[in-house]
Write a protein that holds these residues in place. Structure first.
Motif, mmCIF file in Angstrom:
data_model
loop_
_atom_site.group_PDB
_atom_site.id
_atom_site.type_symbol
_atom_site.label_atom_id
_atom_site.label_comp_id
_atom_site.label_asym_id
_atom_site.label_seq_id
_atom_site.Cartn_x
_atom_site.Cartn_y
_atom_site.Cartn_z
ATOM 1 N N PRO A 268 0.809 -1.228 0.000
ATOM 2 C CA PRO A 268 0.000 0.000 0.000
ATOM 3 C C PRO A 268 0.839 1.274 0.000
ATOM 4 O O PRO A 268 0.421 2.290 -0.573
ATOM 5 N N PHE A 269 2.011 1.238 0.630
ATOM 6 C CA PHE A 269 2.861 2.434 0.622
ATOM 7 C C PHE A 269 3.210 2.821 -0.811
ATOM 8 O O PHE A 269 3.070 3.987 -1.205
ATOM 9 N N LEU A 270 3.644 1.864 -1.612
ATOM 10 C CA LEU A 270 4.013 2.160 -3.003
ATOM 11 C C LEU A 270 2.793 2.551 -3.821
ATOM 12 O O LEU A 270 2.854 3.498 -4.623
ATOM 13 N N ARG A 271 1.713 1.852 -3.655
ATOM 14 C CA ARG A 271 0.525 2.143 -4.463
ATOM 15 C C ARG A 271 -0.058 3.503 -4.138
ATOM 16 O O ARG A 271 -0.527 4.212 -5.031
ATOM 17 N N GLU A 272 -0.037 3.875 -2.867
ATOM 18 C CA GLU A 272 -0.570 5.184 -2.483
ATOM 19 C C GLU A 272 0.314 6.318 -2.993
ATOM 20 O O GLU A 272 -0.190 7.395 -3.323
ATOM 21 N N ARG A 273 1.615 6.086 -3.078
ATOM 22 C CA ARG A 273 2.537 7.163 -3.414
ATOM 23 C C ARG A 273 2.952 7.186 -4.874
ATOM 24 O O ARG A 273 3.593 8.151 -5.313
ATOM 25 N N ALA A 274 2.577 6.176 -5.614
ATOM 26 C CA ALA A 274 2.914 6.173 -7.044
ATOM 27 C C ALA A 274 2.310 7.378 -7.752
ATOM 28 O O ALA A 274 2.909 7.937 -8.683
ATOM 29 N N SER A 275 1.137 7.828 -7.284
ATOM 30 C CA SER A 275 0.453 8.955 -7.934
ATOM 31 C C SER A 275 1.194 10.275 -7.763
ATOM 32 O O SER A 275 0.862 11.265 -8.432
#
Length: 330
Positions: A242-249
């Protein structure tokens, strides 16, 4: 008795198994500047880190390989969150008590060791400041009251809060730490030297291959440390996704796409680790599994080594994607 009355519960088995990140989240939760467990795990790169103690004559293995409360991670947390985090190690508690009282009176709980080596949150004091009140992972909602003389040897004070790194910059710094930890091989922290990243997975697996050459006492120590490190690794990778998915944007084009691919690879790793082959108490035998050293057969250890090898493949591929993302950010 003076108590900060709003504080989250700490407990094992709730998906927040890194006591450093859990205690820091809980301490910040009663302030105006909060960060989630996933935020803290990601921003400190703990969500991506694997370590293995290098060993010495006194202790060949050490459960500290899985913990987060060491200088590098504390500094990263301070930089990314804007919180000044002051560390007191082996303090004279009597002399430190006025500062502890001032922190509680100011509404700032203190992540600290109570009478165990797991991080807890000190949230109150009583009996003329002769006792401290803790929330810890072992008692859940029940307060743990200790005389000052029984308090532990590591304290982390929330100081002033200043402007943190911008989210994009903080994420980029965390991803640089991910790559560094994967490639660095060895580093010194806390009680000694540790293998990191791919080197840690390799040496960990090699130790499992040599179990028959160890004494009974050594085997029992390795069984526990290996389980504990694996347990912490599962929790960590669950936060990485979730850390990567939330911050990819926060990023555009190829950087965002590479971060998304890295998240997918860590997701695949978590799914593999939690597949039927590894979730029936058939490897990395936990203290609560009902299976002890006699059940830790060569076959079981072979499955453990297979898992670590496959995990290394997923992580190597994920780190390669993170490197692509960092290159695109430039």
């Amino acid at each position: 008795m003076n108590v900060i009355r709003c504080y989250p519960t700490l407990a094992w088995g709730k998906g927040k198994e890194c006591t450093f990140a859990g205690a820091l989240e809980a301490a910040m939760a009663v302030t105006d500047h909060t960060y989630t467990y996933t935020d803290i795990m990601g921003l400190t790169a703990l969500a991506f880190r694997t370590r293995w103690f290098t060993g010495n004559k006194q202790d060949r293995w050490c459960g500290s390989c899985a913990v987060g409360e060491m200088e590098e991670e504390i500094e990263a947390a301070a930089k990314a969150t804007g919180w000044e985090l002051r560390i007191a190690v082996h303090p004279d508690i009597e002399k430190l008590t006025p500062e502890i009282i001032a922190s509680i009176d100011a509404g700032k709980p203190i992540p600290a060791y109570d009478d165990s080596l797991d991080m807890a949150v000190m949230y109150g004091y009583g009996k003329g400041a002769k006792t401290f009140l803790f929330r810890n992972y072992h008692k859940g909602d029940k307060p743990h009251e200790l005389p000052v003389s029984k308090a532990g040897w590591l304290w982390i004070f929330l100081g002033d809060h200043t402007e943190p790194l911008a989210p994009r910059e903080a994420t980029a710094e965390a991803l640089k730490m991910v790559v560094h930890n994967w490639k660095r091989e060895k580093g010194r922290e806390g009680p000694g030297w540790y293998w990191y990243g791919r080197a840690a997975l390799k040496v960990w697996s090699e130790d499992l291959a040599e179990v028959d050459s160890f004494t009974q006492e050594q085997r029992e120590k390795l069984l526990f440390v290996s389980w504990w490190n694996f347990y912490a690794m599962i929790d960590a990778r669950r936060q990485a996704v979730p850390f990567l998915r939330e911050r990819a944007s926060l990023f555009t084009d190829s950087a965002r796409e590479a971060i998304d691919r890295a998240a997918s690879l860590y997701r695949q790793e978590v799914d593999f680790i939690n597949s039927d082959e590894f979730t029936r108490n058939d490897c990395f035998l936990s203290p609560g599994s009902g299976k002890g050293i006699d059940a830790w057969s060569a076959e079981v250890r072979a499955r453990e080594r297979k898992l670590l090898t496959k995990a290394a493949e997923y992580e190597s591929a994920a780190v390669a994607e993170i490197e692509k993302a960092l290159a695109a950010m430039k």
